[in-house]
Each structure stands twice: as structure tokens, then as C-alpha cells.
Design a protein around this motif. Sequence first.
Motif, PDB file in Angstrom:
ATOM      1  N   THR A   1       0.866  -1.170   0.000  1.00 27.84           N
ATOM      2  CA  THR A   1       0.000   0.000   0.000  1.00 27.84           C
ATOM      3  C   THR A   1       0.905   1.222   0.000  1.00 27.84           C
ATOM      4  O   THR A   1       2.134   1.088  -0.044  1.00 27.84           O
ATOM      5  CB  THR A   1      -0.957  -0.002   1.219  1.00 27.84           C
ATOM      6  OG1 THR A   1      -1.955   1.004   1.031  1.00 27.84           O
ATOM      7  CG2 THR A   1      -0.245   0.220   2.529  1.00 27.84           C
ATOM      8  N   HIS A   2       0.307   2.391   0.073  1.00 28.78           N
ATOM      9  CA  HIS A   2       1.108   3.613   0.153  1.00 28.78           C
ATOM     10  C   HIS A   2       2.088   3.482   1.315  1.00 28.78           C
ATOM     11  O   HIS A   2       1.725   3.018   2.403  1.00 28.78           O
ATOM     12  CB  HIS A   2       0.184   4.815   0.363  1.00 28.78           C
ATOM     13  CG  HIS A   2       0.891   6.123   0.291  1.00 28.78           C
ATOM     14  ND1 HIS A   2       1.569   6.646   1.375  1.00 28.78           N
ATOM     15  CD2 HIS A   2       1.046   6.987  -0.725  1.00 28.78           C
ATOM     16  CE1 HIS A   2       2.107   7.792   1.027  1.00 28.78           C
ATOM     17  NE2 HIS A   2       1.800   8.032  -0.250  1.00 28.78           N
ATOM     18  N   TRP A   3       3.315   3.912   1.113  1.00 30.55           N
ATOM     19  CA  TRP A   3       4.378   3.712   2.103  1.00 30.55           C
ATOM     20  C   TRP A   3       4.022   4.269   3.480  1.00 30.55           C
ATOM     21  O   TRP A   3       4.461   3.740   4.492  1.00 30.55           O
ATOM     22  CB  TRP A   3       5.695   4.315   1.611  1.00 30.55           C
ATOM     23  CG  TRP A   3       5.612   5.785   1.306  1.00 30.55           C
ATOM     24  CD1 TRP A   3       5.355   6.351   0.083  1.00 30.55           C
ATOM     25  CD2 TRP A   3       5.762   6.873   2.214  1.00 30.55           C
ATOM     26  NE1 TRP A   3       5.327   7.717   0.182  1.00 30.55           N
ATOM     27  CE2 TRP A   3       5.582   8.074   1.488  1.00 30.55           C
ATOM     28  CE3 TRP A   3       6.024   6.971   3.571  1.00 30.55           C
ATOM     29  CZ2 TRP A   3       5.663   9.333   2.067  1.00 30.55           C
ATOM     30  CZ3 TRP A   3       6.102   8.233   4.158  1.00 30.55           C
ATOM     31  CH2 TRP A   3       5.926   9.392   3.407  1.00 30.55           C
TER      32      TRP A   3
ATOM     33  N   ALA B   1       7.570  -3.814   0.466  1.00 31.75           N
ATOM     34  CA  ALA B   1       7.865  -2.515  -0.132  1.00 31.75           C
ATOM     35  C   ALA B   1       8.109  -2.694  -1.631  1.00 31.75           C
ATOM     36  O   ALA B   1       9.243  -2.649  -2.096  1.00 31.75           O
ATOM     37  CB  ALA B   1       9.071  -1.881   0.550  1.00 31.75           C
ATOM     38  N   GLU B   2       7.048  -2.922  -2.347  1.00 30.98           N
ATOM     39  CA  GLU B   2       7.118  -3.084  -3.806  1.00 30.98           C
ATOM     40  C   GLU B   2       6.082  -2.164  -4.440  1.00 30.98           C
ATOM     41  O   GLU B   2       5.127  -1.753  -3.795  1.00 30.98           O
ATOM     42  CB  GLU B   2       6.816  -4.534  -4.202  1.00 30.98           C
ATOM     43  CG  GLU B   2       7.791  -5.554  -3.651  1.00 30.98           C
ATOM     44  CD  GLU B   2       9.167  -5.472  -4.268  1.00 30.98           C
ATOM     45  OE1 GLU B   2       9.295  -4.952  -5.401  1.00 30.98           O
ATOM     46  OE2 GLU B   2      10.124  -5.915  -3.613  1.00 30.98           O
TER      47      GLU B   2
ATOM     48  N   TRP C   1      14.859   5.790  -1.646  1.00 29.91           N
ATOM     49  CA  TRP C   1      14.193   5.373  -0.418  1.00 29.91           C
ATOM     50  C   TRP C   1      15.153   5.316   0.768  1.00 29.91           C
ATOM     51  O   TRP C   1      14.733   5.463   1.909  1.00 29.91           O
ATOM     52  CB  TRP C   1      13.495   4.033  -0.618  1.00 29.91           C
ATOM     53  CG  TRP C   1      12.306   4.164  -1.505  1.00 29.91           C
ATOM     54  CD1 TRP C   1      12.211   3.794  -2.818  1.00 29.91           C
ATOM     55  CD2 TRP C   1      11.041   4.747  -1.173  1.00 29.91           C
ATOM     56  NE1 TRP C   1      10.962   4.110  -3.312  1.00 29.91           N
ATOM     57  CE2 TRP C   1      10.221   4.688  -2.322  1.00 29.91           C
ATOM     58  CE3 TRP C   1      10.522   5.311  -0.013  1.00 29.91           C
ATOM     59  CZ2 TRP C   1       8.928   5.174  -2.334  1.00 29.91           C
ATOM     60  CZ3 TRP C   1       9.228   5.790  -0.021  1.00 29.91           C
ATOM     61  CH2 TRP C   1       8.436   5.720  -1.177  1.00 29.91           C
ATOM     62  N   ARG C   2      16.424   5.134   0.512  1.00 34.33           N
ATOM     63  CA  ARG C   2      17.395   5.074   1.615  1.00 34.33           C
ATOM     64  C   ARG C   2      17.544   6.423   2.301  1.00 34.33           C
ATOM     65  O   ARG C   2      17.937   6.494   3.455  1.00 34.33           O
ATOM     66  CB  ARG C   2      18.755   4.594   1.112  1.00 34.33           C
ATOM     67  CG  ARG C   2      18.732   3.163   0.572  1.00 34.33           C
ATOM     68  CD  ARG C   2      19.974   2.870  -0.189  1.00 34.33           C
ATOM     69  NE  ARG C   2      20.014   3.857  -1.285  1.00 34.33           N
ATOM     70  CZ  ARG C   2      20.976   3.983  -2.176  1.00 34.33           C
ATOM     71  NH1 ARG C   2      22.007   3.203  -2.110  1.00 34.33           N
ATOM     72  NH2 ARG C   2      20.915   4.879  -3.120  1.00 34.33           N
ATOM     73  N   SER C   3      17.236   7.506   1.597  1.00 35.72           N
ATOM     74  CA  SER C   3      17.416   8.839   2.178  1.00 35.72           C
ATOM     75  C   SER C   3      16.123   9.428   2.749  1.00 35.72           C
ATOM     76  O   SER C   3      16.140  10.521   3.308  1.00 35.72           O
ATOM     77  CB  SER C   3      17.982   9.793   1.125  1.00 35.72           C
ATOM     78  OG  SER C   3      17.010  10.055   0.124  1.00 35.72           O
ATOM     79  N   VAL C   4      15.024   8.714   2.625  1.00 36.36           N
ATOM     80  CA  VAL C   4      13.743   9.223   3.120  1.00 36.36           C
ATOM     81  C   VAL C   4      13.589   8.863   4.598  1.00 36.36           C
ATOM     82  O   VAL C   4      13.737   7.704   4.981  1.00 36.36           O
ATOM     83  CB  VAL C   4      12.567   8.634   2.307  1.00 36.36           C
ATOM     84  CG1 VAL C   4      11.233   9.108   2.882  1.00 36.36           C
ATOM     85  CG2 VAL C   4      12.689   9.016   0.841  1.00 36.36           C
ATOM     86  N   ASP C   5      13.287   9.860   5.416  1.00 29.49           N
ATOM     87  CA  ASP C   5      13.047   9.641   6.838  1.00 29.49           C
ATOM     88  C   ASP C   5      11.564   9.319   7.019  1.00 29.49           C
ATOM     89  O   ASP C   5      10.741  10.202   7.254  1.00 29.49           O
ATOM     90  CB  ASP C   5      13.436  10.879   7.635  1.00 29.49           C
ATOM     91  CG  ASP C   5      13.222  10.723   9.128  1.00 29.49           C
ATOM     92  OD1 ASP C   5      12.865   9.605   9.576  1.00 29.49           O
ATOM     93  OD2 ASP C   5      13.397  11.724   9.852  1.00 29.49           O
TER      94      ASP C   5
END
Length: 162
Positions: A58-60, A75-76, A130-134
Motif C-alpha cells: 500500500t502507500h508507504w 515494499a514493492e 528510499w534510503r534517504s527518506v526519513d
Amino acid sequence: FALIVPGGTEPTLAALANEPLLSWIRQAARTAEVVGSVCTGSLILGAAGLLDGRQATTHWEFRDLLAKFGATPVAERWVQDGPVLTAAGVSAGIDMALHLVERLAGEQTARTVQLFIEYDPQPPLGGIDWRSVDLDFFKPHARAMLESALVDHPALLTRLTT
């Protein structure tokens, strides 16, 4: 043939407690060959009991809630688990739809649909790193939406926030 549940924000979250709607979705899913959702629509499928033991997305911002409905969150962009297809956010719904067209009508037809809708993603800022998103930064926003949507359903709110 197909049951596709759209998502959204607070009205979709409020639908998690709408038993007449959930009952209708359960009934429709019994005979559907494809049960799908886009964005937070997967939470409605979960509330209806259709994701128990299945992988789903679903939405993250709300992905972790899938586990509260017995699903395994992934997370797809889109996920297929048996007859159930779930897509992450809005644009991921296009990816899922093209997959479904390919499955039903073949690759060439799916490519033709992609051409006609001019789906050629080239975001001006590139892909999401995605690695940089808090993600934790956004949790209060998601919780506030849940609290607003489920103010009249404290038991469900507690289930989803504890």
C-alpha cells in the motif's frame, strides 16, 4: 470478474470501520477472479479479511498497518499473491494495471495500452531514493489522519495504532 478497491486519505481510512461496505467487498470477492487495490484500498481489503496470510503493499505511509490485518507488508510497487493484486501509490496503480492487461490480453496489448496512455515515467527529479527518506518523520501525519478518520471507532483506532 474483477474487484478493484481504490484508496485515498481520510474517507478511505474511515471505510475501514464501514461494516456494510466490508461485507459487500467480502461477498464480491468470493466470485471475483481478480481482487485488487490501489494505494490505501489494500487496507480496506485487509479490514475485510481478504489479505490474511498474503503479501501485500500500500502507500508507504500506511504500509505497516497491513500487518494489523494479517498481511505481510512488502515494499514493492505492486504485489500479486494468488488472485489478489495490491499496488502501492497512485502511479504504482498504473504499473499494476499494465500487469493485469498483460496477464489478460498479452504483452503486445499491454504495450499498446502503455503507448496510448503515454506511460513513460521520467520524473523530473529522478526516482525516489528510499534510503534517504526519513519515513519516521511522516508517522505523526499518518496517525493524525487515522485519528480523524476513526474518531468514532476507538477500538479499531487502538488496534491500528498500538
